[in-house]
Design a protein around this motif. Structure first.
Motif, PDB file in Angstrom:
ATOM      1  N   PHE A  97     -18.410   1.494 -43.248  1.00  0.00           N
ATOM      2  CA  PHE A  97     -19.147   1.257 -44.489  1.00  0.00           C
ATOM      3  C   PHE A  97     -19.315   2.551 -45.284  1.00  0.00           C
ATOM      4  O   PHE A  97     -19.026   2.594 -46.478  1.00  0.00           O
ATOM      5  N   PHE A  98     -19.767   3.602 -44.601  1.00  0.00           N
ATOM      6  CA  PHE A  98     -19.987   4.846 -45.338  1.00  0.00           C
ATOM      7  C   PHE A  98     -18.661   5.469 -45.770  1.00  0.00           C
ATOM      8  O   PHE A  98     -18.583   6.139 -46.796  1.00  0.00           O
ATOM      9  N   GLY A  99     -17.619   5.233 -44.985  1.00  0.00           N
ATOM     10  CA  GLY A  99     -16.299   5.701 -45.387  1.00  0.00           C
ATOM     11  C   GLY A  99     -15.847   5.028 -46.669  1.00  0.00           C
ATOM     12  O   GLY A  99     -15.312   5.666 -47.583  1.00  0.00           O
ATOM     13  N   ARG A 100     -16.096   3.720 -46.747  1.00  0.00           N
ATOM     14  CA  ARG A 100     -15.725   2.985 -47.956  1.00  0.00           C
ATOM     15  C   ARG A 100     -16.482   3.508 -49.172  1.00  0.00           C
ATOM     16  O   ARG A 100     -15.963   3.525 -50.288  1.00  0.00           O
ATOM     17  N   ILE A 101     -17.730   3.931 -48.940  1.00  0.00           N
ATOM     18  CA  ILE A 101     -18.507   4.495 -50.034  1.00  0.00           C
ATOM     19  C   ILE A 101     -17.796   5.720 -50.609  1.00  0.00           C
ATOM     20  O   ILE A 101     -17.807   5.962 -51.807  1.00  0.00           O
ATOM     21  N   TYR A 102     -17.151   6.460 -49.712  1.00  0.00           N
ATOM     22  CA  TYR A 102     -16.411   7.638 -50.178  1.00  0.00           C
ATOM     23  C   TYR A 102     -14.956   7.303 -50.485  1.00  0.00           C
ATOM     24  O   TYR A 102     -14.082   8.165 -50.447  1.00  0.00           O
ATOM     25  N   LYS A 103     -14.726   6.017 -50.751  1.00  0.00           N
ATOM     26  CA  LYS A 103     -13.431   5.552 -51.240  1.00  0.00           C
ATOM     27  C   LYS A 103     -12.299   5.745 -50.237  1.00  0.00           C
ATOM     28  O   LYS A 103     -11.133   5.770 -50.604  1.00  0.00           O
ATOM     29  N   LEU A 104     -12.643   5.891 -48.974  1.00  0.00           N
ATOM     30  CA  LEU A 104     -11.591   5.927 -47.961  1.00  0.00           C
ATOM     31  C   LEU A 104     -11.228   4.496 -47.610  1.00  0.00           C
ATOM     32  O   LEU A 104     -12.095   3.642 -47.535  1.00  0.00           O
ATOM     33  N   LYS A 105      -9.926   4.237 -47.425  1.00  0.00           N
ATOM     34  CA  LYS A 105      -9.577   2.900 -46.945  1.00  0.00           C
ATOM     35  C   LYS A 105      -8.352   2.933 -46.039  1.00  0.00           C
ATOM     36  O   LYS A 105      -7.726   3.966 -45.839  1.00  0.00           O
ATOM     37  N   GLY A 106      -8.084   1.768 -45.513  1.00  0.00           N
ATOM     38  CA  GLY A 106      -6.861   1.552 -44.744  1.00  0.00           C
ATOM     39  C   GLY A 106      -6.679   2.538 -43.611  1.00  0.00           C
ATOM     40  O   GLY A 106      -7.614   2.856 -42.882  1.00  0.00           O
ATOM     41  N   ASN A 107      -5.452   3.047 -43.507  1.00  0.00           N
ATOM     42  CA  ASN A 107      -5.109   3.932 -42.397  1.00  0.00           C
ATOM     43  C   ASN A 107      -5.843   5.255 -42.441  1.00  0.00           C
ATOM     44  O   ASN A 107      -6.244   5.784 -41.410  1.00  0.00           O
ATOM     45  N   ALA A 108      -6.021   5.772 -43.650  1.00  0.00           N
ATOM     46  CA  ALA A 108      -6.715   7.047 -43.794  1.00  0.00           C
ATOM     47  C   ALA A 108      -8.119   6.921 -43.220  1.00  0.00           C
ATOM     48  O   ALA A 108      -8.607   7.801 -42.491  1.00  0.00           O
ATOM     49  N   LEU A 109      -8.767   5.787 -43.529  1.00  0.00           N
ATOM     50  CA  LEU A 109     -10.126   5.561 -43.037  1.00  0.00           C
ATOM     51  C   LEU A 109     -10.120   5.435 -41.518  1.00  0.00           C
ATOM     52  O   LEU A 109     -10.931   6.036 -40.823  1.00  0.00           O
ATOM     53  N   LYS A 110      -9.168   4.677 -41.013  1.00  0.00           N
ATOM     54  CA  LYS A 110      -9.079   4.475 -39.554  1.00  0.00           C
ATOM     55  C   LYS A 110      -8.913   5.800 -38.835  1.00  0.00           C
ATOM     56  O   LYS A 110      -9.598   6.096 -37.856  1.00  0.00           O
ATOM     57  N   LYS A 111      -7.987   6.610 -39.365  1.00  0.00           N
ATOM     58  CA  LYS A 111      -7.716   7.896 -38.726  1.00  0.00           C
ATOM     59  C   LYS A 111      -8.948   8.780 -38.733  1.00  0.00           C
ATOM     60  O   LYS A 111      -9.284   9.442 -37.763  1.00  0.00           O
ATOM     61  N   LYS A 112      -9.615   8.766 -39.893  1.00  0.00           N
ATOM     62  CA  LYS A 112     -10.800   9.610 -40.040  1.00  0.00           C
ATOM     63  C   LYS A 112     -11.900   9.172 -39.065  1.00  0.00           C
ATOM     64  O   LYS A 112     -12.578  10.001 -38.455  1.00  0.00           O
ATOM     65  N   ILE A 113     -12.059   7.838 -38.948  1.00  0.00           N
ATOM     66  CA  ILE A 113     -13.093   7.329 -38.046  1.00  0.00           C
ATOM     67  C   ILE A 113     -12.793   7.751 -36.605  1.00  0.00           C
ATOM     68  O   ILE A 113     -13.676   8.224 -35.890  1.00  0.00           O
ATOM     69  N   ASP A 114     -11.535   7.618 -36.211  1.00  0.00           N
ATOM     70  CA  ASP A 114     -11.157   8.054 -34.861  1.00  0.00           C
ATOM     71  C   ASP A 114     -11.489   9.522 -34.655  1.00  0.00           C
ATOM     72  O   ASP A 114     -12.030   9.916 -33.627  1.00  0.00           O
ATOM     73  N   GLU A 115     -11.148  10.316 -35.661  1.00  0.00           N
ATOM     74  CA  GLU A 115     -11.350  11.756 -35.563  1.00  0.00           C
ATOM     75  C   GLU A 115     -12.839  12.086 -35.420  1.00  0.00           C
ATOM     76  O   GLU A 115     -13.243  12.863 -34.552  1.00  0.00           O
ATOM     77  N   VAL A 116     -13.649  11.446 -36.272  1.00  0.00           N
ATOM     78  CA  VAL A 116     -15.093  11.725 -36.235  1.00  0.00           C
ATOM     79  C   VAL A 116     -15.692  11.258 -34.909  1.00  0.00           C
ATOM     80  O   VAL A 116     -16.472  11.977 -34.280  1.00  0.00           O
ATOM     81  N   LEU A 117     -15.306  10.050 -34.482  1.00  0.00           N
ATOM     82  CA  LEU A 117     -15.838   9.539 -33.213  1.00  0.00           C
ATOM     83  C   LEU A 117     -15.515  10.508 -32.079  1.00  0.00           C
ATOM     84  O   LEU A 117     -16.321  10.739 -31.184  1.00  0.00           O
ATOM     85  N   ASP A 118     -14.325  11.069 -32.142  1.00  0.00           N
ATOM     86  CA  ASP A 118     -13.937  12.030 -31.123  1.00  0.00           C
ATOM     87  C   ASP A 118     -14.815  13.275 -31.208  1.00  0.00           C
ATOM     88  O   ASP A 118     -15.296  13.788 -30.203  1.00  0.00           O
ATOM     89  N   GLN A 119     -15.035  13.745 -32.439  1.00  0.00           N
ATOM     90  CA  GLN A 119     -15.824  14.961 -32.618  1.00  0.00           C
ATOM     91  C   GLN A 119     -17.268  14.801 -32.142  1.00  0.00           C
ATOM     92  O   GLN A 119     -17.873  15.737 -31.652  1.00  0.00           O
TER      93      GLN A 119
END
Ligand SMILES: Nc1ncnc2c1ncn2[C@@H]1O[C@H](COP(=O)(O)OP(=O)(O)OP(=O)(O)O)[C@@H](O)[C@H]1O
Ligand SMILES: [Mg+2]
Lengths: 310, 418
Positions: A97-119
């Protein structure tokens, strides 16, 4: 890059922030210290454009943030003091949800979420509802949400309260690494001195709405160069002892805790013998006497007369 | 972004099964309980019709009949013809038939309060709103009526003044008189048998009229389906209002603001989700009631129109609650709404019993609540009436929504000053 100019905030009768001036340069990690109610969170809210100041200005790249908050909002990541998450959603849904607020979508959003969850070390809890998280996990996700859009400026308001030491170190390392690798600018508020010592280049200290000190770590510590701290320990204290200490003309200040007393004296004074005498007169048995080199905590005590954590 | 907000609200809502159960299960349980407990009071009978009719005769019927007979006798008609006419007409007294056999018939007696009044009371009666209708017999009515029957020509007309406030009753009286007038023109009153037939015909008309007035009688289940649906969907407003305030309290709203989401996007998101969920909620409750209690909608287009209008009003209430709780920084308004205002509105709107039947003022007040207007619309279309009969309620619901949204938009904090 980011400046607070004569910033004040008044809540009815309460002057939460009084005429504060601060600046943060690109790539710096700046610490903001102060006891409870000092006005740190209020100052941060004004700085991040969430609260309109009663007086003064916030300037980002020399433009007023009050009139045009959008450019600043695009580049800051905010870790609020409170857990600002949807407790009924999963970690992943929050990030989405917060990623979408920052206009992230699709694969870019997925990748970012994975990265953050890892961090933030929550990869294996990603499908769990936040409500079921421990306090520390929520804190970590609270930080993670602010990292989604790779902010240039990260504002963190006591981000590590209630996090276990390993996770805390991990987060501190992450902040430091992001600062190093991506020149991420950080404003860091904490009650933990060691975090500030570890992270920050420069420090601001606030008390009762006022900015009472600022400078690099060394500059701040030099405030205490005229004093030294003597730390004594005993199983119990009595009033006679404490009163005599306070009345001793060579003593600047006495801070009493349950089993410890910190005595601030001018640097050149040697009060070892008189200290022993006072203790004997009062019938106090001292377990140890230490001369301490000043820490940030001592500076803080010196400036505010209060321990950082009550 | 609005889509994201709606999706997220839905997720939050769905994560609270107890909430869902309360929102959807409660009305269904209440419909069942109330229909069973109060079954019969509304069990498909015609609505209780009470007609109060004033009857005013200008002129004496007996005298007119005598006059007519003597005029006939003096006419140039052959004697047998005169005799036949006399024997027939002596039994034909149209006004007496109307008074005694139609308005005074056993079948109608229970529903009709019949007052014969003097011409001197006319003004006073006309101004008395308790009367459904005032029927006036013109001066030479019987004489002319007999003339038209025997000699042909146009029949004279009764005069009727109806009370516009009692639409159903007025309609019935008018229909009865029209039917009576028709019989008069056809001359069915001539002859004993003819009279009975005429009375029967008029009574049949009455039956038809009351059926038309109550095309599909409303069952108790139907009534409480509507009552509970319009009441419980109000809780969608308070539930979504609470979620919205929680977003402020936990600072996720701040996160959206920092993400450069305009507060108006958020505002619209709240409105859209509430209207949408309200719409779905209504469909679920009505759908369930259709399957389980057999409450069917004769006009689906009208049904969807009402549901949409009411759902939009629910959205209006939600943004209003949201805006106020954001402004005063407290959830107290939303709690007050769900704890007290909903019950109050539900009673006034008629969710628990047809409170509006007791007084026109209460009915009007009830229709000035969105749920009351919704309820009236639903009941009207359930009875089989069309969109034109509910257009004023629809308009009211839209205006209510518009007003709520406007007030909400004005009071929604523009930017956090505190
Ligand atoms: N929205 C508000 N309305 C009224 N008073 C407020 C509001 N926010 C903060 N204050 C007051 O302003 C003062 C500063 O509060 P603030 O939260 O900025 O302190 P802080 O330094 O962040 O403290 P802590 O370390 O406990 O988080 C306090 O006295 C607080 O009561
Ligand atoms: Mg704070």
């Amino acid at each position: 890059m980011l400046e607070l100019v004569d910033l004040s905030k008044k809540f009815k009768q309460n002057n939460a922030v009084k005429n504060v001036n601060m600046f943060i340069e690109k790539g710096e990690i700046v610490g903001l210290l102060g006891p409870n109610g000092a006005g740190k969170s209020t100052a941060i809210s004004m700085l991040s454009s969430l609260v309109i100041p009663t007086k003064g200005d916030v300037r980002f790249n020399n433009k007023s943030v009050i009139k045009h908050p959008e450019p600043l909002r695009r580049v800051i990541g905010m870790v609020p003091q409170e857990i600002a998450l949807y407790e009924d959603l999963t970690a992943e849904e929050n990030l989405k949800f917060f990623g979408r607020i920052y206009k992230l979508k699709g694969n870019a959003l997925k990748k970012k979420i994975d990265e953050v969850l890892d961090q933030i070390g929550l990869t294996d809890r990603r499908k769990d509802i936040v409500k079921t998280f421990s306090g520390g996990m929520k804190r970590r996700l609270n930080i993670g949400v602010a990292m989604l859009h790779d902010p240039e400026i990260m504002i963190m308001d006591e981000p590590t309260v209630g996090i276990d030491p390993q996770s805390r170190n991990y987060i501190l390392e992450t902040v430091k690494r992001l600062n190093h690798e991506k020149q991420m600018t950080v404003l860091y508020t904490s009650h933990y001195m060691e975090e500030v010592e570890f992270l920050c280049d420069r420090i601001y200290i606030m008390d009762q709405g006022n900015l009472i000190a600022s400078g690099t770590k060394d500059e701040i510590k030099r405030i205490l160069s005229a004093e030294k701290a003597i730390l004594i320990k005993s199983n119990r204290w009595n009033d006679t002892f404490i009163t005599s200490l306070k009345q001793d003309p060579t003593v600047n200040r006495v801070i009493v805790e349950e089993k410890e007393i910190t005595i601030m004296v001018p640097k050149e004074i040697n009060m070892f013998s008189s200290l022993i005498r006072i203790a004997e007169d009062a019938g106090i048995e001292l377990n140890s006497v230490d001369i301490k080199t000043p820490t940030l905590e001592d500076v803080f005590l010196h400036l505010t007369g209060r321990a950082l954590r009550d | 972004m609005i889509g994201q907000i709606v999706k997220k609200q839905l997720l939050i809502l769905l994560r609270n099964p107890v909430q869902i159960l309360l929102l959807v299960g409660l009305p269904i349980i209440l419909i069942a309980i109330l229909s069973m407990a109060l079954g019969g009071t509304m069990s498909g009978e015609a609505p209780k019709i009470n007609l109060k009719i004033a009857f005013l005769e200008h002129g004496d019927e007996e005298e007119q009949i005598d006059r007519f007979v003597s005029d006939i006798e003096q006419s140039a008609l052959p004697d047998e013809a005169t005799e036949a006419i006399r024997s027939n007409t002596s039994q034909v007294a149209p006004i007496r038939i109307l008074k005694d056999h139609i308005f005074g018939s056993d079948d109608l007696e229970a529903m009709i309060e019949f007052h014969v009044v003097e011409p001197g009371e006319r003004e006073q009666i006309l101004n008395d709103s308790s009367y459904t209708a005032v029927v006036e017999v013109p001066e030479n009515f019987t004489y002319e009526a007999l003339g038209s029957m025997v000699l042909g020509g146009a029949a004279p007309a009764l005069q009727i003044s109806v009370n516009d406030e009692q639409q159903l009753g007025s309609h019935i009286v008018t229909q009865i008189l029209e039917s009576f007038q028709e019989q008069l023109t056809l001359g069915t009153f001539l002859g004993k048998k003819g009279m009975d037939e005429a009375v029967l015909q008029v009574e049949e008309t009455f039956g038809e009229v009351s059926i038309i007035a109550q095309k599909n009688p409303i069952t108790t289940q139907g009534y409480y389906t509507v009552g509970m649906a319009v009441m419980n969907v109000l809780f969608i407003a308070s539930t979504l209002g609470s979620i919205a305030f929680m977003e402020k309290k936990t600072h996720v709203f701040d996160r959206m603001i920092l993400g450069n989401i305009s507060r108006w996007t958020y505002f619209i998101g709240v409105f859209v989700s509430s209207s949408l969920f309200g719409f779905i909620h209504l469909l679920i409750v009505y759908g369930f009631s259709w399957i389980v209690f057999g409450v069917k909608w004769p006009d689906l287009v009208a049904f969807f129109l009402v549901t949409m209008a009411y759902a939009i009003a629910i959205g209006g209430i939600t943004v209003l609650l949201t805006a106020i709780s954001y402004r005063i920084n407290s959830e107290v308004i939303t709690n007050f709404f769900s704890a007290i205002v909903v019950t109050f509105m539900a009673v006034l709107g008629g969710s628990f019993f047809p409170i509006g039947d007791s007084s026109a003022v209460i009915r009007m007040l009830g229709n000035l609540t969105p749920n009351g207007a919704g309820m009236s619309s639903y009941l009207t279309i359930l009875r089989g009436d069309g969109i034109s009969e509910i257009s004023h309620h629809l308009l009211f619901m839209f205006l209510f929504a518009l007003l709520s949204i406007t007030i909400a938009a004005i009071s929604f904090p523009k930017r956090r000053a505190s």
